[in-house]
Design a protein around this motif. Structure first.
Motif, mmCIF file in Angstrom:
data_model
loop_
_atom_site.group_PDB
_atom_site.id
_atom_site.type_symbol
_atom_site.label_atom_id
_atom_site.label_comp_id
_atom_site.label_asym_id
_atom_site.label_seq_id
_atom_site.Cartn_x
_atom_site.Cartn_y
_atom_site.Cartn_z
ATOM 1 N N UNK A 77 8.896 19.680 7.230
ATOM 2 C CA UNK A 77 7.319 19.803 7.148
ATOM 3 C C UNK A 77 6.982 19.309 5.375
ATOM 4 N N UNK A 78 5.951 18.552 5.386
ATOM 5 C CA UNK A 78 5.501 18.152 3.935
ATOM 6 C C UNK A 78 4.162 18.813 3.625
ATOM 7 N N UNK A 79 4.043 18.972 2.645
ATOM 8 C CA UNK A 79 2.595 19.592 2.141
ATOM 9 C C UNK A 79 2.116 19.156 0.907
ATOM 10 N N UNK A 80 0.972 19.286 0.672
ATOM 11 C CA UNK A 80 0.235 19.049 -0.559
ATOM 12 C C UNK A 80 -0.040 20.525 -1.200
ATOM 13 N N UNK A 81 -0.140 20.705 -2.496
ATOM 14 C CA UNK A 81 -0.694 22.103 -3.160
ATOM 15 C C UNK A 81 -1.249 21.299 -4.600
ATOM 16 N N UNK A 82 -2.120 22.208 -5.163
ATOM 17 C CA UNK A 82 -2.741 21.782 -6.074
ATOM 18 C C UNK A 82 -2.636 23.013 -7.323
ATOM 19 N N UNK A 83 -2.868 22.894 -8.412
ATOM 20 C CA UNK A 83 -3.068 23.786 -9.645
ATOM 21 C C UNK A 83 -4.078 23.174 -10.666
ATOM 22 N N UNK A 84 -4.996 24.084 -10.740
ATOM 23 C CA UNK A 84 -6.136 23.789 -11.630
ATOM 24 C C UNK A 84 -5.546 24.314 -13.062
ATOM 25 N N UNK A 85 -6.305 24.049 -14.089
ATOM 26 C CA UNK A 85 -6.069 24.655 -15.278
ATOM 27 C C UNK A 85 -5.912 26.059 -15.383
ATOM 28 N N UNK A 86 -5.092 26.930 -15.672
ATOM 29 C CA UNK A 86 -5.327 28.627 -15.672
ATOM 30 C C UNK A 86 -5.294 29.278 -14.485
ATOM 31 N N UNK A 87 -5.152 28.558 -13.377
ATOM 32 C CA UNK A 87 -5.018 29.043 -12.064
ATOM 33 C C UNK A 87 -3.693 28.958 -11.599
ATOM 34 N N UNK A 88 -3.272 29.811 -10.469
ATOM 35 C CA UNK A 88 -2.136 29.391 -9.649
ATOM 36 C C UNK A 88 -1.863 28.478 -8.662
ATOM 37 N N UNK A 89 -0.860 27.975 -8.540
ATOM 38 C CA UNK A 89 -0.786 26.782 -7.633
ATOM 39 C C UNK A 89 -1.312 27.345 -6.068
ATOM 40 N N UNK A 90 -2.163 26.245 -5.635
ATOM 41 C CA UNK A 90 -2.752 26.783 -4.272
ATOM 42 C C UNK A 90 -2.264 25.716 -3.340
ATOM 43 N N UNK A 91 -2.244 26.342 -1.892
ATOM 44 C CA UNK A 91 -1.918 25.639 -0.722
ATOM 45 C C UNK A 91 -3.182 24.429 -0.477
ATOM 46 N N UNK A 92 -3.036 23.287 -0.155
ATOM 47 C CA UNK A 92 -3.829 22.485 0.199
ATOM 48 C C UNK A 92 -3.744 21.855 1.680
ATOM 49 N N UNK A 93 -2.860 21.498 2.071
ATOM 50 C CA UNK A 93 -2.590 21.057 3.456
ATOM 51 C C UNK A 93 -1.144 20.722 3.832
ATOM 52 N N UNK A 94 -0.581 21.049 4.945
ATOM 53 C CA UNK A 94 0.741 20.745 5.502
ATOM 54 C C UNK A 94 0.680 19.877 6.792
ATOM 55 N N UNK A 95 1.873 19.143 7.034
ATOM 56 C CA UNK A 95 1.933 18.351 8.090
ATOM 57 C C UNK A 95 3.384 18.572 8.556
ATOM 58 N N UNK A 96 3.792 18.861 9.815
ATOM 59 C CA UNK A 96 4.834 19.163 10.567
ATOM 60 C C UNK A 96 5.826 17.949 10.561
ATOM 61 N N UNK A 152 11.582 24.165 3.811
ATOM 62 C CA UNK A 152 12.712 24.367 4.069
ATOM 63 C C UNK A 152 13.003 24.060 5.781
ATOM 64 N N UNK A 153 12.026 24.174 6.199
ATOM 65 C CA UNK A 153 11.791 24.183 7.896
ATOM 66 C C UNK A 153 10.852 22.753 8.263
ATOM 67 N N UNK A 154 11.080 22.369 9.530
ATOM 68 C CA UNK A 154 10.285 21.482 10.107
ATOM 69 C C UNK A 154 8.693 21.616 10.205
ATOM 70 N N UNK A 155 8.340 22.932 10.109
ATOM 71 C CA UNK A 155 6.889 23.697 9.941
ATOM 72 C C UNK A 155 6.590 24.131 8.543
ATOM 73 N N UNK A 156 5.559 23.624 8.196
ATOM 74 C CA UNK A 156 5.135 24.186 6.681
ATOM 75 C C UNK A 156 4.367 25.392 6.829
ATOM 76 N N UNK A 157 4.109 25.747 5.705
ATOM 77 C CA UNK A 157 3.253 27.132 5.287
ATOM 78 C C UNK A 157 2.501 27.082 4.286
#
Length: 123
Positions: free
Chosen positions: A32-51, A99-104
């Motif tokens: 699975x592949x995903x996108x995350x984002x991190x804004x200044x001063x913030x934690x990295x956050x999930x955006x989208x995932x695709x199996x 790690x797997x074929x399905x994202x989180x």
């Protein structure tokens, strides 16, 4: 570096950008592949995932209806089409292979991270 994200830039509110992520040194076609984002001063956050096969697509509530994730397994490329961008979308965007074929939504479930690409949305 195994993954590289491209396509960031400066855009006005309401504009669009398309991010790309390409694998360089190994294949991720079964992950699975995903996108995350991190804004200044913030934690990295999930955006989208695709199996692994293009199924099981999930978006964060903040981008649902505006962003679209897609992939091409043959050339190990993942895209994130971002429409109707808002200043709150300003962040460094990262692609990641699960790690797997399905994202989180958990960063700990990802083994490979690309160098990020900066998206800046002006108001």
């Amino acid at each position: 570096v195994q993954l590289q994200a491209f396509g960031g830039g400066l855009v006005q509110t309401g504009g669009s950008l398309r991010l790309s992520c390409a694998a360089s040194t190994r294949r991720f076609s079964n992950n699975a592949m995903s996108w995350f984002r991190q804004a200044p001063g913030k934690e990295r956050e999930f955006v989208a995932t695709i199996g692994w096969n293009g199924g099981y697509i999930v978006y964060s509530d903040s981008v649902k209806g505006r962003f679209t994730i897609s992939r091409n397994r043959a050339n190990d490329t993942v895209w994130l089409q971002m429409n109707n961008l808002e200043p709150e979308d300003t962040a460094v965007y990262y692609c990641a292979a699960a790690r797997s074929s399905v994202g989180s939504r958990r960063t700990s479930d990802y083994t490979s991270w690309g160098r990020g690409t900066l998206v800046t949305v002006s108001s």
